[in-house]
Write a protein that holds these residues in place. Structure first.
Motif, PDB file in Angstrom:
ATOM      1  N   VAL A   4      -4.373   4.808  -7.097  1.00 56.07           N
ATOM      2  CA  VAL A   4      -3.646   5.795  -6.295  1.00 56.07           C
ATOM      3  C   VAL A   4      -2.566   5.141  -5.438  1.00 56.07           C
ATOM      4  O   VAL A   4      -1.393   5.531  -5.468  1.00 56.07           O
ATOM      5  CB  VAL A   4      -4.626   6.597  -5.400  1.00 56.07           C
ATOM      6  N   SER A   5      -2.961   4.120  -4.664  1.00 58.56           N
ATOM      7  CA  SER A   5      -2.035   3.532  -3.688  1.00 58.56           C
ATOM      8  C   SER A   5      -1.343   2.272  -4.200  1.00 58.56           C
ATOM      9  O   SER A   5      -0.528   1.690  -3.487  1.00 58.56           O
ATOM     10  CB  SER A   5      -2.778   3.210  -2.393  1.00 58.56           C
TER      11      SER A   5
ATOM     12  N   ILE B  28      -2.116   4.236   7.245  1.00 54.55           N
ATOM     13  CA  ILE B  28      -1.796   3.499   6.026  1.00 54.55           C
ATOM     14  C   ILE B  28      -2.545   2.169   5.966  1.00 54.55           C
ATOM     15  O   ILE B  28      -2.792   1.617   4.892  1.00 54.55           O
ATOM     16  CB  ILE B  28      -0.264   3.253   5.928  1.00 54.55           C
TER      17      ILE B  28
ATOM     18  N   HIS C 256       4.309   0.689   1.082  1.00 51.25           N
ATOM     19  CA  HIS C 256       4.472   0.050   2.389  1.00 51.25           C
ATOM     20  C   HIS C 256       3.990  -1.394   2.302  1.00 51.25           C
ATOM     21  O   HIS C 256       2.859  -1.648   1.892  1.00 51.25           O
ATOM     22  CB  HIS C 256       3.666   0.790   3.465  1.00 51.25           C
TER      23      HIS C 256
ATOM     24  N   ALA D 238      -5.134  -1.532  -2.595  1.00 50.59           N
ATOM     25  CA  ALA D 238      -6.041  -1.076  -1.543  1.00 50.59           C
ATOM     26  C   ALA D 238      -6.433  -2.261  -0.676  1.00 50.59           C
ATOM     27  O   ALA D 238      -6.522  -3.397  -1.147  1.00 50.59           O
ATOM     28  CB  ALA D 238      -7.295  -0.439  -2.149  1.00 50.59           C
TER      29      ALA D 238
ATOM     30  N   VAL E  60       0.853  -1.190   0.000  1.00 44.05           N
ATOM     31  CA  VAL E  60       0.000   0.000   0.000  1.00 44.05           C
ATOM     32  C   VAL E  60       0.888   1.240   0.000  1.00 44.05           C
ATOM     33  O   VAL E  60       1.608   1.494   0.974  1.00 44.05           O
ATOM     34  CB  VAL E  60      -0.936   0.009   1.229  1.00 44.05           C
ATOM     35  N   SER E  61       0.858   1.962  -1.096  1.00 47.08           N
ATOM     36  CA  SER E  61       1.672   3.179  -1.225  1.00 47.08           C
ATOM     37  C   SER E  61       3.137   2.921  -0.883  1.00 47.08           C
ATOM     38  O   SER E  61       3.793   3.718  -0.214  1.00 47.08           O
ATOM     39  CB  SER E  61       1.110   4.284  -0.327  1.00 47.08           C
TER      40      SER E  61
ATOM     41  N   LYS F 203      -9.829   0.280   2.685  1.00 48.82           N
ATOM     42  CA  LYS F 203     -10.586   1.159   1.806  1.00 48.82           C
ATOM     43  C   LYS F 203     -12.017   0.649   1.658  1.00 48.82           C
ATOM     44  O   LYS F 203     -12.964   1.431   1.572  1.00 48.82           O
ATOM     45  CB  LYS F 203      -9.913   1.226   0.434  1.00 48.82           C
TER      46      LYS F 203
ATOM     47  N   ASP G 104      -5.299  -0.630  -6.987  1.00 50.04           N
ATOM     48  CA  ASP G 104      -5.816   0.719  -6.754  1.00 50.04           C
ATOM     49  C   ASP G 104      -4.943   1.713  -7.523  1.00 50.04           C
ATOM     50  O   ASP G 104      -3.700   1.661  -7.444  1.00 50.04           O
ATOM     51  CB  ASP G 104      -5.795   1.050  -5.261  1.00 50.04           C
TER      52      ASP G 104
END
Length: 662
Positions: free
Chosen positions: A569-570, A608, A540, A573, A537-538, A612, A567
């Motif tokens: 963006v990240s 984090i 991580h 998710a 996630v992002s 979602k 996802d």
């Protein structure tokens, strides 16, 4: 593989020091004894294992070789020794004058109890072995066993071992297609099944599934199907090919000399649950596997002559092989074998059985513990406090990491805060417990399987094979071979090498396939989930186990499963599937609870880790063994049509419910 390590925010620091009055008689009475065994293994590795093999097993031909590493990773243990697993489980106890001791206390689905002594079980096994021989089964032949959780199931496995045949047990909840895959892969010459199985008050087909599996084709190796009559259900019968088991048994002698096999002779092939693609048959040896099954009964469960041991696993899984069919019998124990499920006729079944059988060692799965916790919250009459559980002295957890809240409920409500919990980490491939507390010696930490057993050289490394610091997550590996490790993937040595001994880690480290970390202060291990289940996630990398544990620590949550979905963006998710300790919420109420749970995870782990998506269900999609099918959840989270086989699900209707997003 990327080189990022797995992040952990685990902060568990509760320790429960053993306060047992039997420590002085325990196999490992204190940490000094544990450390002495670890030192012995470190200082003389081969000598350590040779001593255990001589102390635990009866050898027909004593071994002179201990470990052969010349063809790594195809390691060999005790290769020039000869023994028989069935002899070690049965004959030696009868010959020692313990034939009248109860080996199995069998409780059927409807509650009927049958007691089987060691002498009686030996007689049953010999007759079954003679049936197999009469049908032409020889050493090295493969026999497929597709039976209920029963005395007959254990007897069939032991009979195969007695004549050197290789058994492959298929869980009774598996579909005809799964059975066909395994028949084809093993080239089985014989199938042993039943007309039906009795489970949860229902009669479920077995023989019909065998017929369907054979009809799928490529099963020319099968010469006969042996049918045990369990329910007298209606089945088709092909004369000369299908054979009734009972008349054949009645004609056989109860004497059958064991076939003495090489220690490296395959004892069984077991297919890993949830495998993708072609089936992956994990091949185990006779000597090394039986050694560890026996030794861990003594170390992990501190088995004593008067104990009544109960592992609730089905014989279709590795836990049922090691801690039902082989370990307890080799150790000369009395054990409970149960045909049914924990919620029939109601969710107090386990507690009633512990009370009635005076069970002293109880070993079950976290998913069962969480489900029974939820049931007791909703119906006080099935709460364990209503039953006399004073016979318990040790409790176990197996199959997946147990979250701290479930651990605490188990410890307080089932064990009365007096029974140590042995939270065991191991796998189909390892053959027996690898990381687990010593019940009289190890301070316990909720959610941690604590430390490796003596002789098991575990480590946590990054994706280049270098050790990582305590407190940092990484890949769980075993650095040195051990006797009960898998020997091969049946018929596919390349898959064995690449899957379990990857070149990225040097080609000699066993890769468990799990992420793990060690706590800084205690060096205890925490399993963070399968490598495939690690969330990114992002940037991580988070273990699914930690997010699930955070959710289940909320007072409203009974059970949770977490998966990832793509996802924009990240990158990935987090999607959480949640079972509450109350009726299913809808509309605005569901949205409000979901918001509360997101904030709770953010508080427990960090922003984090906030899911979602959160979806609520009355249950999670589970196999009949209680295993959550996370791949199905991943498909639901991604909005994909489910193309996987769902015939092994206990509750297929739950999938439609979980597809409903908030």
């Amino acid at each position: 593989m990327t080189t990022n390590t797995i992040q952990s925010t685990a902060t568990e620091n509760r320790l429960f020091t053993p306060s047992v009055n039997w420590s002085a008689t325990a196999a490992i009475p204190d940490m000094a004894a544990y450390k002495a065994l670890c030192d012995e293994a470190a200082n003389d590795y081969e000598g350590f294992w040779a001593r255990l093999a001589r102390e635990n097993l009866t050898w027909h031909t004593p071994f002179t070789q201990v470990l052969d590493e010349s063809n790594a990773p195809f390691y060999q243990w005790f290769a020039d020794g000869r023994l028989n697993a069935s002899y070690n489980c049965l004959d030696r106890h009868v010959e020692a004058g313990r034939g009248d001791k109860v080996a199995i206390r069998f409780e059927s689905d409807n509650g009927e109890v049958t007691l089987v002594t060691y002498s009686n079980l030996l007689s049953r096994v010999n007759k079954m072995a003679n049936v197999l021989k009469s049908l032409g089964v020889q050493k090295g032949d493969r026999v497929m066993i597709y039976l209920p959780m029963s005395i007959e199931g254990v007897t069939a496995m032991q009979a195969c071992a007695r004549i050197g045949a290789i058994h492959s047990v298929v869980f009774g909840g598996f579909s005809a297609k799964a059975l066909n895959d395994r028949i084809v892969d093993t080239g089985a010459s014989l199938i042993i099944t039943a007309d039906e199985q009795a489970r949860g008050g229902k009669n479920l087909p077995l023989k019909d599934n065998v017929d369907e599996a054979l009809a799928l084709g490529d099963c020319e190796s099968v010469r006969h199907v042996l049918v045990n009559i369990r329910t007298h259900g209606s089945i088709s019968f092909r004369e000369g090919f299908d054979l009734h088991l009972e008349p054949l048994l009645a004609r056989q002698s109860d004497q059958c000399e064991p076939v003495w096999v090489e220690a490296e002779h395959p004892l069984f092939i077991l297919y890993t649950s949830g495998s993708t693609g072609t089936p992956k048959g994990v091949q185990h040896s006779t000597g090394g596997y039986l050694l560890w099954a026996t030794q861990t009964m003594k170390w992990t469960f501190d088995i004593k002559p008067n104990d009544v041991f109960w592992c609730t696993a089905d014989i279709g899984w590795i836990t049922g092989h090691t801690y039902v069919c082989y370990g307890p019998l080799s150790a000369g124990a009395t054990q409970i074998v149960f045909e049914g499920i924990p919620t029939y006729p109601n969710a107090s079944r386990f507690w009633k059985m512990i009370e009635s059988h005076r069970c002293s060692i109880f070993h079950t799965a976290p998913t069962a513990i969480r489900a029974l916790n939820k049931s007791s919250e909703m119906d006080e009459s099935v709460h364990p406090k209503n039953f006399d559980l004073s016979s318990l002295r040790i409790m176990g957890s197996v199959g997946e990491p147990i979250n701290p809240e479930a651990w605490m409920w188990y410890y307080k409500n089932v064990g009365g805060e007096r029974c140590p919990i042995v939270d065991t980490f191991w796998q189909t491939e390892t053959g027996g417990n690898m990381i687990a507390p010593m019940p009289a010696a190890t301070p316990l930490m909720p959610g941690s399987c604590t430390m490796p057993l003596p002789g098991i050289m575990t480590a946590i490394v990054d994706e280049t094979g270098h050790d990582v610091e305590n407190g940092q997550g990484g890949l769980l590996v075993v650095k040195r071979p051990w006797p009960s490790m898998l020997r091969n993937v049946w018929g596919n040595p390349q898959r064995y090498k690449s899957g379990y001994f990857p070149e990225e880690l040097g080609g000699t480290y066993y890769l468990a396939g799990d992420g793990a970390m060690r706590y800084v202060d205690t060096t205890y291990f925490q399993i963070m989930g399968r490598i495939d289940d690690i969330l990114n996630v992002s940037g991580h990398r988070l273990g699914t186990m930690e997010v699930e544990s955070a959710l289940v620590s909320h007072h409203l949550v009974a059970e949770a499963a977490v998966v990832g979905r793509p996802d924009d963006v990240s990158g990935e998710a987090i999607c959480a599937f949640v079972v509450l300790k109350r009726t299913l919420p809808k509309g605005a109420e569901a949205l409000e609870i979901a918001k509360e749970l997101r904030n709770w995870v953010g508080q427990e782990i960090g922003p984090i880790a906030k899911p979602k998506d959160i979806r609520f269900g009355d249950n999670l999609p589970k196999t009949r063994s209680g295993k959550i099918m996370r791949r199905l959840l991943r498909s639901i989270a991604k909005g994909e049509e489910i193309s996987q086989d769902t015939s092994t699900l206990e509750n297929p209707a739950i999938l439609e419910q979980l597809k409903q997003a908030l």
